[in-house]
Design a protein around this motif. Structure first.
Motif, PDB file in Angstrom:
ATOM      1  N   LEU A 265      10.073  -0.399   2.646  1.00 46.99           N
ATOM      2  CA  LEU A 265      10.306   0.398   1.303  1.00 46.99           C
ATOM      3  C   LEU A 265       8.913   1.310   1.129  1.00 46.99           C
ATOM      4  CD1 LEU A 265      12.276   1.029  -0.763  1.00 46.99           C
ATOM      5  CD2 LEU A 265      11.077  -0.986  -1.970  1.00 46.99           C
ATOM      6  N   TRP A 266       7.888   0.800   1.214  1.00 48.92           N
ATOM      7  CA  TRP A 266       6.484   1.631   1.172  1.00 48.92           C
ATOM      8  C   TRP A 266       6.435   2.822   2.081  1.00 48.92           C
ATOM      9  CZ3 TRP A 266       2.409   2.115   4.464  1.00 48.92           C
ATOM     10  CH2 TRP A 266       1.469   2.867   4.156  1.00 48.92           C
ATOM     11  N   GLU A 267       6.861   2.433   3.399  1.00 46.38           N
ATOM     12  CA  GLU A 267       7.094   3.376   4.452  1.00 46.38           C
ATOM     13  C   GLU A 267       7.886   4.630   4.136  1.00 46.38           C
ATOM     14  OE1 GLU A 267       8.905   3.708   8.809  1.00 46.38           O
ATOM     15  OE2 GLU A 267       7.772   1.891   8.583  1.00 46.38           O
ATOM     16  N   LEU A 268       9.059   4.161   3.633  1.00 45.09           N
ATOM     17  CA  LEU A 268      10.163   5.122   3.260  1.00 45.09           C
ATOM     18  C   LEU A 268      10.097   6.147   1.924  1.00 45.09           C
ATOM     19  CD1 LEU A 268      13.303   3.271   3.980  1.00 45.09           C
ATOM     20  CD2 LEU A 268      12.412   4.893   5.685  1.00 45.09           C
ATOM     21  N   GLY A 269       9.298   5.205   1.174  1.00 46.09           N
ATOM     22  CA  GLY A 269       9.030   5.899  -0.159  1.00 46.09           C
ATOM     23  C   GLY A 269       7.905   6.673  -0.449  1.00 46.09           C
ATOM     24  N   CYS A 270       6.810   6.444   0.429  1.00 47.88           N
ATOM     25  CA  CYS A 270       5.577   7.069   0.706  1.00 47.88           C
ATOM     26  C   CYS A 270       4.767   7.046  -0.493  1.00 47.88           C
ATOM     27  CB  CYS A 270       5.695   8.316   1.040  1.00 47.88           C
ATOM     28  SG  CYS A 270       6.711   8.511   2.512  1.00 47.88           S
ATOM     29  N   GLY A 271       4.863   5.871  -1.493  1.00 49.07           N
ATOM     30  CA  GLY A 271       4.141   5.870  -2.695  1.00 49.07           C
ATOM     31  C   GLY A 271       4.773   6.942  -3.905  1.00 49.07           C
ATOM     32  N   ASN A 272       6.025   7.486  -3.630  1.00 48.82           N
ATOM     33  CA  ASN A 272       6.439   8.283  -4.621  1.00 48.82           C
ATOM     34  C   ASN A 272       7.734   7.470  -5.433  1.00 48.82           C
ATOM     35  OD1 ASN A 272       8.609  10.380  -5.479  1.00 48.82           O
ATOM     36  ND2 ASN A 272       7.057  11.669  -5.004  1.00 48.82           N
ATOM     37  N   PHE A 273       7.354   7.389  -6.765  1.00 48.20           N
ATOM     38  CA  PHE A 273       8.511   6.747  -7.539  1.00 48.20           C
ATOM     39  C   PHE A 273       9.690   7.244  -7.274  1.00 48.20           C
ATOM     40  CE2 PHE A 273      10.732   5.194 -11.242  1.00 48.20           C
ATOM     41  CZ  PHE A 273      10.206   4.031 -11.255  1.00 48.20           C
ATOM     42  N   SER A 276      11.133   6.421  -3.816  1.00 52.49           N
ATOM     43  CA  SER A 276      11.397   5.053  -3.592  1.00 52.49           C
ATOM     44  C   SER A 276      12.530   4.296  -4.504  1.00 52.49           C
ATOM     45  CB  SER A 276      10.165   4.073  -4.222  1.00 52.49           C
ATOM     46  OG  SER A 276       9.000   4.679  -3.487  1.00 52.49           O
ATOM     47  N   GLU A 277      12.770   5.065  -5.564  1.00 55.28           N
ATOM     48  CA  GLU A 277      13.960   4.599  -6.561  1.00 55.28           C
ATOM     49  C   GLU A 277      15.339   5.075  -5.721  1.00 55.28           C
ATOM     50  OE1 GLU A 277      14.907   4.297 -11.171  1.00 55.28           O
ATOM     51  OE2 GLU A 277      14.681   6.315 -10.490  1.00 55.28           O
ATOM     52  N   GLY A 278      15.075   6.338  -5.077  1.00 55.41           N
ATOM     53  CA  GLY A 278      16.248   6.762  -4.492  1.00 55.41           C
ATOM     54  C   GLY A 278      16.888   6.063  -3.185  1.00 55.41           C
ATOM     55  N   VAL A 279      15.759   5.337  -2.439  1.00 50.98           N
ATOM     56  CA  VAL A 279      16.030   4.588  -1.442  1.00 50.98           C
ATOM     57  C   VAL A 279      16.659   3.329  -2.086  1.00 50.98           C
ATOM     58  CG1 VAL A 279      15.097   3.177   0.405  1.00 50.98           C
ATOM     59  CG2 VAL A 279      13.868   5.484  -0.034  1.00 50.98           C
TER      60      VAL A 279
END
Length: 309
Positions: A265-273, A276-279
Protein backbone atom coordinates in the motif's frame (compact mmCIF):
# COMPACT_ATOMS: atom_id res chain seq x y z
CA UNK A 1 -48.57 6.79 -2.19
CA UNK A 2 -49.51 10.17 -0.74
CA UNK A 3 -48.73 8.90 2.78
CA UNK A 4 -45.36 7.53 1.59
CA UNK A 5 -44.42 10.91 0.14
CA UNK A 6 -45.41 12.71 3.35
CA UNK A 7 -43.42 10.19 5.41
CA UNK A 8 -40.38 10.61 3.14
CA UNK A 9 -40.50 14.42 3.45
CA UNK A 10 -40.72 14.15 7.23
CA UNK A 11 -37.80 11.72 7.36
CA UNK A 12 -35.59 13.97 5.22
CA UNK A 13 -36.45 17.08 7.24
CA UNK A 14 -35.34 15.29 10.41
CA UNK A 15 -31.93 14.84 8.75
CA UNK A 16 -31.85 18.25 7.06
CA UNK A 17 -34.15 21.10 8.14
CA UNK A 18 -33.72 22.83 4.77
CA UNK A 19 -35.11 19.89 2.80
CA UNK A 20 -38.27 21.04 1.00
CA UNK A 21 -40.95 19.88 -1.41
CA UNK A 22 -39.10 21.85 -4.07
CA UNK A 23 -35.98 19.75 -3.57
CA UNK A 24 -37.99 16.57 -3.88
CA UNK A 25 -39.59 17.91 -7.07
CA UNK A 26 -36.09 18.42 -8.47
CA UNK A 27 -35.11 14.86 -7.56
CA UNK A 28 -38.25 13.48 -9.21
CA UNK A 29 -37.87 15.67 -12.28
CA UNK A 30 -41.38 17.12 -12.09
CA UNK A 31 -42.58 20.70 -12.47
CA UNK A 32 -42.58 23.04 -9.51
CA UNK A 33 -45.80 23.12 -7.46
CA UNK A 34 -46.81 19.68 -8.80
CA UNK A 35 -45.98 18.03 -5.48
CA UNK A 36 -47.83 20.67 -3.48
CA UNK A 37 -50.88 20.34 -5.71
CA UNK A 38 -50.72 16.54 -5.51
CA UNK A 39 -50.60 16.56 -1.70
CA UNK A 40 -53.37 19.15 -1.31
CA UNK A 41 -55.72 18.21 -4.11
CA UNK A 42 -57.08 14.61 -4.29
CA UNK A 43 -58.28 15.30 -7.84
CA UNK A 44 -54.98 16.68 -9.12
CA UNK A 45 -54.83 16.15 -12.87
CA UNK A 46 -51.27 14.81 -12.99
CA UNK A 47 -51.39 12.67 -9.84
CA UNK A 48 -50.56 9.45 -11.72
CA UNK A 49 -47.36 11.00 -13.12
CA UNK A 50 -46.21 12.16 -9.68
CA UNK A 51 -46.89 8.74 -8.16
CA UNK A 52 -45.07 6.95 -10.98
CA UNK A 53 -41.97 9.16 -10.60
CA UNK A 54 -41.93 8.73 -6.81
CA UNK A 55 -42.29 4.94 -7.11
CA UNK A 56 -39.27 4.83 -9.44
CA UNK A 57 -37.37 7.13 -7.06
CA UNK A 58 -38.05 4.81 -4.09
CA UNK A 59 -36.98 1.77 -6.10
CA UNK A 60 -33.70 3.41 -7.12
CA UNK A 61 -32.97 4.44 -3.52
CA UNK A 62 -33.64 0.90 -2.30
CA UNK A 63 -31.29 -0.56 -4.90
CA UNK A 64 -28.55 1.89 -3.94
CA UNK A 65 -28.92 1.08 -0.23
CA UNK A 66 -28.70 -2.64 -0.96
CA UNK A 67 -25.48 -2.15 -2.91
CA UNK A 68 -24.05 0.15 -0.21
CA UNK A 69 -24.69 -2.53 2.40
CA UNK A 70 -22.52 -4.95 0.42
CA UNK A 71 -19.60 -2.64 -0.30
CA UNK A 72 -16.98 -1.76 2.32
CA UNK A 73 -15.06 0.82 0.30
CA UNK A 74 -17.60 3.63 0.00
CA UNK A 75 -16.73 5.58 3.13
CA UNK A 76 -13.75 7.87 3.66
CA UNK A 77 -10.77 6.47 5.50
CA UNK A 78 -11.05 6.91 9.25
CA UNK A 79 -9.15 9.94 10.54
CA UNK A 80 -5.74 8.92 11.83
CA UNK A 81 -3.42 11.03 14.02
CA UNK A 82 -0.35 10.71 11.82
CA UNK A 83 2.89 12.57 12.46
CA UNK A 84 1.70 15.25 9.99
CA UNK A 85 -1.56 15.66 11.91
CA UNK A 86 0.15 16.00 15.28
CA UNK A 87 2.71 18.45 13.94
CA UNK A 88 0.19 20.64 12.07
CA UNK A 89 -2.24 20.63 15.02
CA UNK A 90 0.52 22.01 17.26
CA UNK A 91 1.46 24.59 14.60
CA UNK A 92 -2.17 25.69 14.28
CA UNK A 93 -2.43 26.18 18.04
CA UNK A 94 0.79 28.20 18.00
CA UNK A 95 -0.36 30.24 15.00
CA UNK A 96 -3.69 31.00 16.69
CA UNK A 97 -1.83 32.85 19.47
CA UNK A 98 0.33 35.04 17.21
CA UNK A 99 -1.91 38.12 16.95
CA UNK A 100 -1.78 40.03 13.67
CA UNK A 101 0.58 37.65 11.91
CA UNK A 102 0.20 35.24 8.98
CA UNK A 103 1.09 31.57 9.19
CA UNK A 104 1.36 29.48 6.04
CA UNK A 105 0.78 25.72 5.91
CA UNK A 106 1.92 24.03 2.72
CA UNK A 107 1.56 20.56 1.28
CA UNK A 108 1.33 18.82 -2.04
CA UNK A 109 -2.11 18.04 -3.43
CA UNK A 110 -3.61 15.03 -1.64
CA UNK A 111 -1.46 15.19 1.50
CA UNK A 112 -4.55 15.69 3.68
CA UNK A 113 -4.40 19.43 4.35
CA UNK A 114 -8.17 20.00 4.09
CA UNK A 115 -9.02 17.03 6.26
CA UNK A 116 -6.55 18.10 8.95
CA UNK A 117 -7.97 21.63 8.96
CA UNK A 118 -11.58 20.40 9.22
CA UNK A 119 -10.68 18.05 12.06
CA UNK A 120 -8.88 20.85 13.89
CA UNK A 121 -11.84 23.22 13.53
CA UNK A 122 -14.19 20.66 15.11
CA UNK A 123 -12.50 21.25 18.46
CA UNK A 124 -11.54 24.91 18.01
CA UNK A 125 -14.71 26.97 17.69
CA UNK A 126 -12.72 30.21 17.60
CA UNK A 127 -11.43 29.24 14.13
CA UNK A 128 -13.45 30.20 11.05
CA UNK A 129 -12.50 28.05 8.06
CA UNK A 130 -13.14 29.23 4.51
CA UNK A 131 -12.37 27.18 1.41
CA UNK A 132 -11.21 29.36 -1.48
CA UNK A 133 -12.09 28.82 -5.13
CA UNK A 134 -10.30 30.00 -8.29
CA UNK A 135 -12.99 32.58 -9.09
CA UNK A 136 -13.35 34.01 -5.58
CA UNK A 137 -12.92 37.78 -5.38
CA UNK A 138 -12.70 40.17 -2.43
CA UNK A 139 -16.47 40.75 -2.30
CA UNK A 140 -17.13 36.99 -2.35
CA UNK A 141 -14.91 36.34 0.63
CA UNK A 142 -16.36 39.28 2.57
CA UNK A 143 -19.90 38.00 1.93
CA UNK A 144 -18.89 34.56 3.16
CA UNK A 145 -17.38 35.99 6.33
CA UNK A 146 -20.45 38.14 6.98
CA UNK A 147 -22.61 35.01 6.74
CA UNK A 148 -20.31 33.10 9.11
CA UNK A 149 -20.39 35.95 11.63
CA UNK A 150 -24.11 36.80 11.17
CA UNK A 151 -23.30 40.38 10.19
CA UNK A 152 -25.77 40.95 7.39
CA UNK A 153 -24.93 42.96 4.27
CA UNK A 154 -22.32 45.70 3.75
CA UNK A 155 -22.31 48.80 1.50
CA UNK A 156 -18.77 48.56 0.14
CA UNK A 157 -15.75 46.30 0.41
CA UNK A 158 -14.14 48.82 2.76
CA UNK A 159 -17.13 48.79 5.11
CA UNK A 160 -17.21 45.01 4.87
CA UNK A 161 -13.55 44.77 5.93
CA UNK A 162 -14.16 47.03 8.92
CA UNK A 163 -17.32 45.19 9.91
CA UNK A 164 -15.69 41.74 9.75
CA UNK A 165 -12.52 42.91 11.51
CA UNK A 166 -14.50 44.52 14.33
CA UNK A 167 -16.51 41.34 14.92
CA UNK A 168 -13.43 39.09 14.83
CA UNK A 169 -11.72 41.31 17.40
CA UNK A 170 -14.83 41.42 19.58
CA UNK A 171 -15.40 37.63 19.65
CA UNK A 172 -11.72 36.59 19.53
CA UNK A 173 -12.04 34.55 16.35
CA UNK A 174 -9.48 34.11 13.58
CA UNK A 175 -9.47 32.96 9.95
CA UNK A 176 -8.14 29.81 8.33
CA UNK A 177 -8.30 29.91 4.53
CA UNK A 178 -7.93 26.55 2.77
CA UNK A 179 -6.98 26.23 -0.92
CA UNK A 180 -5.45 29.69 -0.54
CA UNK A 181 -3.24 29.21 -3.62
CA UNK A 182 -6.33 30.15 -5.66
CA UNK A 183 -6.55 33.64 -4.16
CA UNK A 184 -5.55 36.61 -6.24
CA UNK A 185 -3.55 39.55 -4.96
CA UNK A 186 -6.53 41.76 -4.10
CA UNK A 187 -8.18 39.00 -2.04
CA UNK A 188 -4.95 38.34 -0.16
CA UNK A 189 -4.70 42.05 0.57
CA UNK A 190 -8.32 42.09 1.79
CA UNK A 191 -7.51 39.28 4.22
CA UNK A 192 -4.37 41.09 5.34
CA UNK A 193 -6.31 44.25 6.14
CA UNK A 194 -8.92 42.28 8.07
CA UNK A 195 -6.05 40.79 10.07
CA UNK A 196 -4.46 44.22 10.63
CA UNK A 197 -7.67 45.81 11.88
CA UNK A 198 -8.81 42.86 14.00
CA UNK A 199 -5.36 42.05 15.47
CA UNK A 200 -6.32 38.40 15.00
CA UNK A 201 -4.06 35.87 13.22
CA UNK A 202 -4.55 34.65 9.65
CA UNK A 203 -3.68 31.10 8.60
CA UNK A 204 -3.30 30.35 4.89
CA UNK A 205 -3.33 26.71 3.77
CA UNK A 206 -2.41 25.55 0.29
CA UNK A 207 0.04 23.98 -2.12
CA UNK A 208 3.52 25.35 -2.81
CA UNK A 209 1.92 27.59 -5.43
CA UNK A 210 0.71 29.65 -2.46
CA UNK A 211 4.30 30.30 -1.44
CA UNK A 212 5.03 31.41 -5.02
CA UNK A 213 2.06 33.80 -4.88
CA UNK A 214 3.26 35.46 -1.69
CA UNK A 215 6.75 35.74 -3.19
CA UNK A 216 5.18 37.45 -6.24
CA UNK A 217 6.34 34.65 -8.53
CA UNK A 218 3.10 34.28 -10.48
CA UNK A 219 1.55 37.65 -9.83
CA UNK A 220 4.26 39.65 -11.59
CA UNK A 221 6.84 42.21 -10.52
CA UNK A 222 4.29 45.05 -10.57
CA UNK A 223 2.87 43.64 -7.35
CA UNK A 224 6.26 43.37 -5.65
CA UNK A 225 5.81 46.42 -3.42
CA UNK A 226 2.25 45.52 -2.45
CA UNK A 227 3.15 41.90 -1.72
CA UNK A 228 5.95 43.05 0.57
CA UNK A 229 3.21 44.10 3.01
CA UNK A 230 1.95 40.52 2.99
CA UNK A 231 5.35 38.84 3.20
CA UNK A 232 6.49 41.02 6.09
CA UNK A 233 3.62 39.72 8.19
CA UNK A 234 4.34 36.03 7.51
CA UNK A 235 5.55 34.56 10.77
CA UNK A 236 5.77 30.83 10.10
CA UNK A 237 5.86 28.38 7.22
CA UNK A 238 5.04 24.76 7.97
CA UNK A 239 5.02 21.89 5.51
CA UNK A 240 3.29 18.50 5.48
CA UNK A 241 5.70 15.65 4.84
CA UNK A 242 3.11 13.08 3.80
CA UNK A 243 2.40 9.62 5.21
CA UNK A 244 5.42 7.81 6.61
CA UNK A 245 6.06 4.21 5.67
CA UNK A 246 5.44 2.86 9.17
CA UNK A 247 2.09 4.70 9.37
CA UNK A 248 0.66 2.41 6.70
CA UNK A 249 0.43 -0.36 9.30
CA UNK A 250 -2.08 1.73 11.24
CA UNK A 251 -3.88 2.65 8.02
CA UNK A 252 -4.29 -1.04 7.21
CA UNK A 253 -5.60 -1.67 10.71
CA UNK A 254 -8.36 0.96 10.62
CA UNK A 255 -9.38 0.15 7.04
CA UNK A 256 -9.68 -3.61 7.54
CA UNK A 257 -6.81 -4.56 5.24
CA UNK A 258 -4.32 -7.24 6.49
CA UNK A 259 -1.12 -5.71 7.89
CA UNK A 260 1.02 -7.74 5.50
CA UNK A 261 -0.33 -5.45 2.76
CA UNK A 262 1.13 -2.31 4.40
CA UNK A 263 4.32 -2.09 2.35
CA UNK A 264 2.49 -2.72 -0.91
CA UNK A 265 0.00 0.00 0.00
CA UNK A 266 2.88 2.36 0.78
CA UNK A 267 4.40 1.54 -2.61
CA UNK A 268 1.15 2.36 -4.40
CA UNK A 269 0.19 5.38 -2.30
CA UNK A 270 3.67 6.95 -2.25
CA UNK A 271 2.92 8.73 1.04
CA UNK A 272 0.04 10.67 -0.50
CA UNK A 273 -3.11 10.46 1.65
CA UNK A 274 -5.65 10.92 -1.15
CA UNK A 275 -3.91 8.45 -3.43
CA UNK A 276 -3.61 5.88 -0.63
CA UNK A 277 -7.29 6.32 0.27
CA UNK A 278 -8.22 5.85 -3.38
CA UNK A 279 -6.29 2.56 -3.54
CA UNK A 280 -7.97 1.32 -0.35
CA UNK A 281 -11.50 2.27 -1.41
CA UNK A 282 -11.23 0.75 -4.86
CA UNK A 283 -9.65 -2.41 -3.48
CA UNK A 284 -12.29 -2.87 -0.78
CA UNK A 285 -15.08 -2.20 -3.30
CA UNK A 286 -13.75 -4.84 -5.68
CA UNK A 287 -13.24 -7.34 -2.85
CA UNK A 288 -16.76 -6.76 -1.49
CA UNK A 289 -18.42 -7.16 -4.89
CA UNK A 290 -16.53 -10.40 -5.50
CA UNK A 291 -17.88 -11.79 -2.21
CA UNK A 292 -14.51 -12.09 -0.46
CA UNK A 293 -14.02 -11.12 3.16
CA UNK A 294 -10.53 -9.63 3.11
CA UNK A 295 -8.13 -8.00 0.65
CA UNK A 296 -4.85 -9.63 -0.38
CA UNK A 297 -1.61 -8.50 -1.98
CA UNK A 298 -2.97 -9.79 -5.28
CA UNK A 299 -6.06 -7.56 -4.87
CA UNK A 300 -3.81 -4.51 -4.42
CA UNK A 301 -1.83 -5.45 -7.52
CA UNK A 302 -5.09 -5.72 -9.48
CA UNK A 303 -6.13 -2.30 -8.20
CA UNK A 304 -2.83 -0.86 -9.39
CA UNK A 305 -3.68 -1.78 -12.98
CA UNK A 306 -6.99 0.13 -12.72
CA UNK A 307 -5.75 3.43 -11.33
CA UNK A 308 -3.80 6.49 -12.40
CA UNK A 309 -0.88 6.22 -9.99
Amino acid sequence: MRNKIIAYLKQQREKDESFSQSKLENKLGIKKTYLSQYLNNPDFRYAAGVEEKFAIFLKENKEKEEVKAQIKGLNNLEFIHTSDVKRIFSRLVLASMQGDRISVILGESGTGKTRIIKEYCKNHLEAICIEATPDMNAKDILKRLCVELNLGDFKSNHSGILKVASELKKCGKYLIVDEAEHLKWRVLETLRRIMDFSKQPLILVGTHWLADSISSGRLGSKREQELAQLRNRCLGRYELKGLQKEEYVEICKVSGIPSNCAWKLWELGCGNFRKSEGVIRLTLTRVSLSGNESATLEDLESTKAMMYL
